[in-house]
Design a protein around this motif. Sequence first.
Motif, PDB file in Angstrom:
ATOM      1  N   ASP A   1     -72.244 -63.573 -10.964  1.00 59.43           N
ATOM      2  CA  ASP A   1     -70.891 -63.459 -10.427  1.00 59.43           C
ATOM      3  C   ASP A   1     -70.189 -64.803 -10.280  1.00 59.43           C
ATOM      4  O   ASP A   1     -69.047 -64.870  -9.816  1.00 59.43           O
ATOM      5  CB  ASP A   1     -70.907 -62.730  -9.078  1.00 59.43           C
ATOM      6  N   GLY A   2     -70.874 -65.882 -10.648  1.00 59.89           N
ATOM      7  CA  GLY A   2     -70.259 -67.203 -10.595  1.00 59.89           C
ATOM      8  C   GLY A   2     -70.124 -67.777  -9.204  1.00 59.89           C
ATOM      9  O   GLY A   2     -69.389 -68.756  -9.011  1.00 59.89           O
ATOM     10  N   SER A   3     -70.840 -67.211  -8.236  1.00 60.05           N
ATOM     11  CA  SER A   3     -70.664 -67.662  -6.854  1.00 60.05           C
ATOM     12  C   SER A   3     -71.575 -68.820  -6.463  1.00 60.05           C
ATOM     13  O   SER A   3     -71.312 -69.499  -5.467  1.00 60.05           O
ATOM     14  CB  SER A   3     -70.896 -66.492  -5.890  1.00 60.05           C
ATOM     15  N   PHE A   4     -72.654 -69.049  -7.207  1.00 53.83           N
ATOM     16  CA  PHE A   4     -73.521 -70.178  -6.880  1.00 53.83           C
ATOM     17  C   PHE A   4     -74.266 -70.658  -8.116  1.00 53.83           C
ATOM     18  O   PHE A   4     -74.339 -69.972  -9.143  1.00 53.83           O
ATOM     19  CB  PHE A   4     -74.479 -69.840  -5.740  1.00 53.83           C
ATOM     20  N   ILE A   5     -74.815 -71.845  -7.966  1.00 50.73           N
ATOM     21  CA  ILE A   5     -75.523 -72.528  -9.049  1.00 50.73           C
ATOM     22  C   ILE A   5     -76.888 -72.952  -8.528  1.00 50.73           C
ATOM     23  O   ILE A   5     -77.046 -73.305  -7.347  1.00 50.73           O
ATOM     24  CB  ILE A   5     -74.717 -73.751  -9.528  1.00 50.73           C
ATOM     25  N   VAL A   6     -77.866 -72.932  -9.422  1.00 46.17           N
ATOM     26  CA  VAL A   6     -79.224 -73.387  -9.099  1.00 46.17           C
ATOM     27  C   VAL A   6     -79.606 -74.503 -10.062  1.00 46.17           C
ATOM     28  O   VAL A   6     -79.297 -74.423 -11.265  1.00 46.17           O
ATOM     29  CB  VAL A   6     -80.235 -72.232  -9.193  1.00 46.17           C
ATOM     30  N   ILE A   7     -80.241 -75.544  -9.551  1.00 47.36           N
ATOM     31  CA  ILE A   7     -80.666 -76.680 -10.372  1.00 47.36           C
ATOM     32  C   ILE A   7     -82.147 -76.955 -10.117  1.00 47.36           C
ATOM     33  O   ILE A   7     -82.584 -77.030  -8.963  1.00 47.36           O
ATOM     34  CB  ILE A   7     -79.857 -77.958 -10.048  1.00 47.36           C
ATOM     35  N   ALA A   8     -82.905 -77.087 -11.191  1.00 39.80           N
ATOM     36  CA  ALA A   8     -84.303 -77.502 -11.077  1.00 39.80           C
ATOM     37  C   ALA A   8     -84.332 -79.019 -10.893  1.00 39.80           C
ATOM     38  O   ALA A   8     -83.919 -79.762 -11.781  1.00 39.80           O
ATOM     39  CB  ALA A   8     -85.087 -77.103 -12.320  1.00 39.80           C
ATOM     40  N   ILE A   9     -84.802 -79.471  -9.722  1.00 41.72           N
ATOM     41  CA  ILE A   9     -84.963 -80.908  -9.473  1.00 41.72           C
ATOM     42  C   ILE A   9     -86.405 -81.242  -9.827  1.00 41.72           C
ATOM     43  O   ILE A   9     -87.328 -81.027  -9.043  1.00 41.72           O
ATOM     44  CB  ILE A   9     -84.652 -81.266  -8.011  1.00 41.72           C
ATOM     45  N   GLU A  10     -86.589 -81.746 -11.040  1.00 42.57           N
ATOM     46  CA  GLU A  10     -87.954 -81.892 -11.554  1.00 42.57           C
ATOM     47  C   GLU A  10     -88.668 -83.106 -10.993  1.00 42.57           C
ATOM     48  O   GLU A  10     -89.863 -83.045 -10.683  1.00 42.57           O
ATOM     49  CB  GLU A  10     -87.919 -81.986 -13.084  1.00 42.57           C
ATOM     50  N   ASN A  11     -87.956 -84.245 -10.897  1.00 46.57           N
ATOM     51  CA  ASN A  11     -88.632 -85.503 -10.548  1.00 46.57           C
ATOM     52  C   ASN A  11     -89.859 -85.674 -11.437  1.00 46.57           C
ATOM     53  O   ASN A  11     -90.999 -85.727 -10.969  1.00 46.57           O
ATOM     54  CB  ASN A  11     -89.003 -85.548  -9.065  1.00 46.57           C
ATOM     55  N   GLU A  12     -89.607 -85.751 -12.725  1.00 42.98           N
ATOM     56  CA  GLU A  12     -90.664 -85.664 -13.728  1.00 42.98           C
ATOM     57  C   GLU A  12     -91.681 -86.787 -13.608  1.00 42.98           C
ATOM     58  O   GLU A  12     -91.406 -87.868 -13.097  1.00 42.98           O
ATOM     59  CB  GLU A  12     -90.056 -85.646 -15.126  1.00 42.98           C
ATOM     60  N   ARG A  13     -92.844 -86.513 -14.133  1.00 44.05           N
ATOM     61  CA  ARG A  13     -93.956 -87.465 -14.091  1.00 44.05           C
ATOM     62  C   ARG A  13     -93.763 -88.576 -15.105  1.00 44.05           C
ATOM     63  O   ARG A  13     -93.065 -88.419 -16.110  1.00 44.05           O
ATOM     64  CB  ARG A  13     -95.270 -86.731 -14.381  1.00 44.05           C
ATOM     65  N   ASP A  14     -94.406 -89.682 -14.844  1.00 44.33           N
ATOM     66  CA  ASP A  14     -94.463 -90.800 -15.784  1.00 44.33           C
ATOM     67  C   ASP A  14     -95.710 -90.602 -16.647  1.00 44.33           C
ATOM     68  O   ASP A  14     -96.841 -90.732 -16.150  1.00 44.33           O
ATOM     69  CB  ASP A  14     -94.533 -92.125 -15.009  1.00 44.33           C
ATOM     70  N   GLU A  15     -95.519 -90.277 -17.913  1.00 41.85           N
ATOM     71  CA  GLU A  15     -96.652 -89.976 -18.781  1.00 41.85           C
ATOM     72  C   GLU A  15     -97.492 -91.207 -19.094  1.00 41.85           C
ATOM     73  O   GLU A  15     -98.610 -91.080 -19.600  1.00 41.85           O
ATOM     74  CB  GLU A  15     -96.159 -89.321 -20.076  1.00 41.85           C
ATOM     75  N   ASP A  16     -96.964 -92.401 -18.805  1.00 41.87           N
ATOM     76  CA  ASP A  16     -97.725 -93.631 -19.029  1.00 41.87           C
ATOM     77  C   ASP A  16     -98.481 -94.085 -17.787  1.00 41.87           C
ATOM     78  O   ASP A  16     -99.245 -95.055 -17.836  1.00 41.87           O
ATOM     79  CB  ASP A  16     -96.782 -94.755 -19.481  1.00 41.87           C
ATOM     80  N   LEU A  17     -98.263 -93.428 -16.658  1.00 38.36           N
ATOM     81  CA  LEU A  17     -98.938 -93.780 -15.413  1.00 38.36           C
ATOM     82  C   LEU A  17    -100.168 -92.903 -15.227  1.00 38.36           C
ATOM     83  O   LEU A  17    -100.065 -91.671 -15.223  1.00 38.36           O
ATOM     84  CB  LEU A  17     -97.977 -93.595 -14.235  1.00 38.36           C
ATOM     85  N   ASN A  18    -101.323 -93.546 -15.111  1.00 42.43           N
ATOM     86  CA  ASN A  18    -102.561 -92.788 -14.877  1.00 42.43           C
ATOM     87  C   ASN A  18    -102.743 -91.694 -15.918  1.00 42.43           C
ATOM     88  O   ASN A  18    -103.142 -90.574 -15.607  1.00 42.43           O
ATOM     89  CB  ASN A  18    -102.548 -92.194 -13.454  1.00 42.43           C
ATOM     90  N   GLU A  19    -102.384 -92.029 -17.164  1.00 42.35           N
ATOM     91  CA  GLU A  19    -102.477 -91.097 -18.291  1.00 42.35           C
ATOM     92  C   GLU A  19    -101.675 -89.820 -18.058  1.00 42.35           C
ATOM     93  O   GLU A  19    -101.970 -88.772 -18.624  1.00 42.35           O
ATOM     94  CB  GLU A  19    -103.939 -90.767 -18.603  1.00 42.35           C
ATOM     95  N   GLY A  20    -100.662 -89.945 -17.220  1.00 49.64           N
ATOM     96  CA  GLY A  20     -99.765 -88.823 -16.991  1.00 49.64           C
ATOM     97  C   GLY A  20    -100.277 -87.766 -16.038  1.00 49.64           C
ATOM     98  O   GLY A  20     -99.628 -86.728 -15.851  1.00 49.64           O
ATOM     99  N   VAL A  21    -101.425 -88.005 -15.411  1.00 48.80           N
ATOM    100  CA  VAL A  21    -102.031 -86.994 -14.543  1.00 48.80           C
ATOM    101  C   VAL A  21    -101.191 -86.807 -13.279  1.00 48.80           C
ATOM    102  O   VAL A  21    -100.733 -87.774 -12.657  1.00 48.80           O
ATOM    103  CB  VAL A  21    -103.471 -87.389 -14.176  1.00 48.80           C
ATOM    104  N   ILE A  22    -100.953 -85.558 -12.895  1.00 46.10           N
ATOM    105  CA  ILE A  22    -100.268 -85.255 -11.641  1.00 46.10           C
ATOM    106  C   ILE A  22    -101.313 -84.896 -10.581  1.00 46.10           C
ATOM    107  O   ILE A  22    -102.421 -84.473 -10.921  1.00 46.10           O
ATOM    108  CB  ILE A  22     -99.237 -84.113 -11.830  1.00 46.10           C
TER     109      ILE A  22
END
Length: 727
Positions: A149-170
Amino acid sequence: MARLLSFTSVLALIAASASAADMNFNRVASFATPQNMAQGEDANRESSSEIIAATEDGLRLVYTDSPLGAIGMIDITDPTTPKPLGNIDMGGEPTSVTVIGSTAFAAINTSENYVAVGGKLLTIDLDGKSIAAECDLGGQPDSIARSKDGSFIVIAIENERDEDLNEGVIPQMPAGQVAMIDVSEGVADCASLRFADVTGLAEVAPEDPEPEFVDINGLGETVVTLQENNHIVVLDRDGKVVSHFPAGSVTLENVDLTDERGALRFTETQADRKREPDAVKWIDDTHFATANEGDYEGGSRGWTIFNKDGTVVYDSGTSFEHAVIEAGHYPDKRSDAKGVEPESIEFASFDGVPYVFVGAERASVVGVYDVSDPAAPVLRQILPSGIAPEGIVALPSRNLLVTANEADLVEDGGVRSHVMVYERQDALAAYPQITSAGADTLIGWGALSGLAADPENDGILYAVNDSFYGYQPSIFTIDATQVPARITSVVEITRAGQTAQKLDLEGVTTDGDGGFWLASEGRTDRLIPHAIYHVDAEGRIKQEIPLPAELLAQEKRFGMEGIARDGDTLWMPVQRPWNDDASNEVKLVAYNTSTEEWGAVRYPLDAPADAGWVGLSDIEIHGEHAYVIERDNQIGAKAAIKKIYRVAMSDLSPAPLGGELPLVEKQPVRDLLPDLKALNGFVVDKVEGLAMDTEGKAYIVTDNDGVDDSSGETLFFTVDAMAPASN
């Protein structure tokens, strides 16, 4: 001039005569994103169409262009002729966009790094090309979605991982979350911003959810994929968790998992491969579909329909990838990773038929599924897309489908990023034009080069693959009497019982005794010899004939591109000038299989229209003429020379090597550019194969480079007569 029919012309005639053709999606236009650059702007800057949306009237497209830090706009009032509407600077990296009415909402990444994260939501007046509002999101956004209905919006706030840090492990902090914001009077209401906490839910790194993609159903519920966490969450409008569950895993059988450049062998099994879904779309208020790209530890190469309670309603397993293989779009270099890599997904109903559209990023195709029964989807089509489809939007009110394809190969002089438009038509599917579907076994194929006709059976052809499949040199049998043409069988070239190595097959012709003569282009810096090979019907090498010393002394990298037989004489075009050639001449080399004598004539090349080079690709002999493909190495808008010429056989009187070679005269027969544009994509580079049957019908095939920095499209079409072109 005789009337010439292209493959697509034949399709049109068949469709017109059919009593009731199926409805199919066919591409009607392509738009290169550099067209949106302003006058004076460097058109050689990287540009990319990624996530795409449309105004509610369906007349304008809006896409994110992260390299330019902008959103681009396209006028599709006439979908067959998209027009540029320019770019709007976003002041950061746009990650996603949606539209309500004629107002766009774009998520912008302003992060300094993976820890100091930031982002904003922009409300954009598309008519005025201005920013109407800006809301701080407090983190790095990824996907964005609007409510029905256009009344609201949703956004995925990923805060993505650094794939070069600790071999990308989360886990890697800060954790991601889901933002929700109301829309009031067409503008995002910053004061209404709230966040849904999705920590503590996943089995994988529960303290660090990485929301990837969101979509909203008719009830106002949001489905969220936590890609790296292999988890899915459903939220209500207030951000409360309705359900959550692991995305699960799939055991894949008959897949190619070996990172061996140049062999398509679908014989391996991978147990418990995590789905790790990326894009997600609701089908109805209960079911949604996911594209299972993988990114962390998984990637099931397929797509899934879930019930929102977590029940798996359908999983494609390997069926989608196998359909892509049959269409010649399998990306062999991704075999040890995620295969065809489904990444984007869309849902829409057209005339009451519900469809799911699955974009395979590495295969550059879109699968079209009828999901009338969500438990048993039916694959209706494989659509050719640009390189790396990232976003899909369906416009059922206008019978249109649009893809945004992110790869821009400007740095390599290659094709640019494109937006492609498809129309649902009462017509036959125009693509694929050649497929291995229906064969007794799964046949992987690509990089088709030389082509030859069976002398006894019109419409039966033979093709070879080039050095991209150096560990699997093969001869394919093609039944071109079917539409699309069918690859029915394949034999691999062997030497002493083993797969033959060091071949670069570029030409094939029959030997008149059930076997074949093959031309191998060769490349001495890679220890691949320039040679002719005589093989039997089973692909076993019976004889290897190296080029003579007189030729090899003048060798440059590009060698023989095709082979044709005239009685005991084999003719082979050298693709580009060697050291003893004039800059615009190449040799047509002859070898007499009876006397073992070599000779040659000189052939004059067209001059390049702009950049690059011009050379020969294949040769065919029919009646009193030899026909050759002459082409430049340019692609897309730069392509200028894709032609067929002919030379009178009376001119093909080879002189001994080492002396003065006669220069032949060529006649233009056909400009192939209109044929290469017939499917409304960009012009592909490599027109590689030419064959003619006993009646003079010509068959032409292009080389898709093994789907490596290529859209993977293989064009296969016919020309009914090969008369000289009128001036």
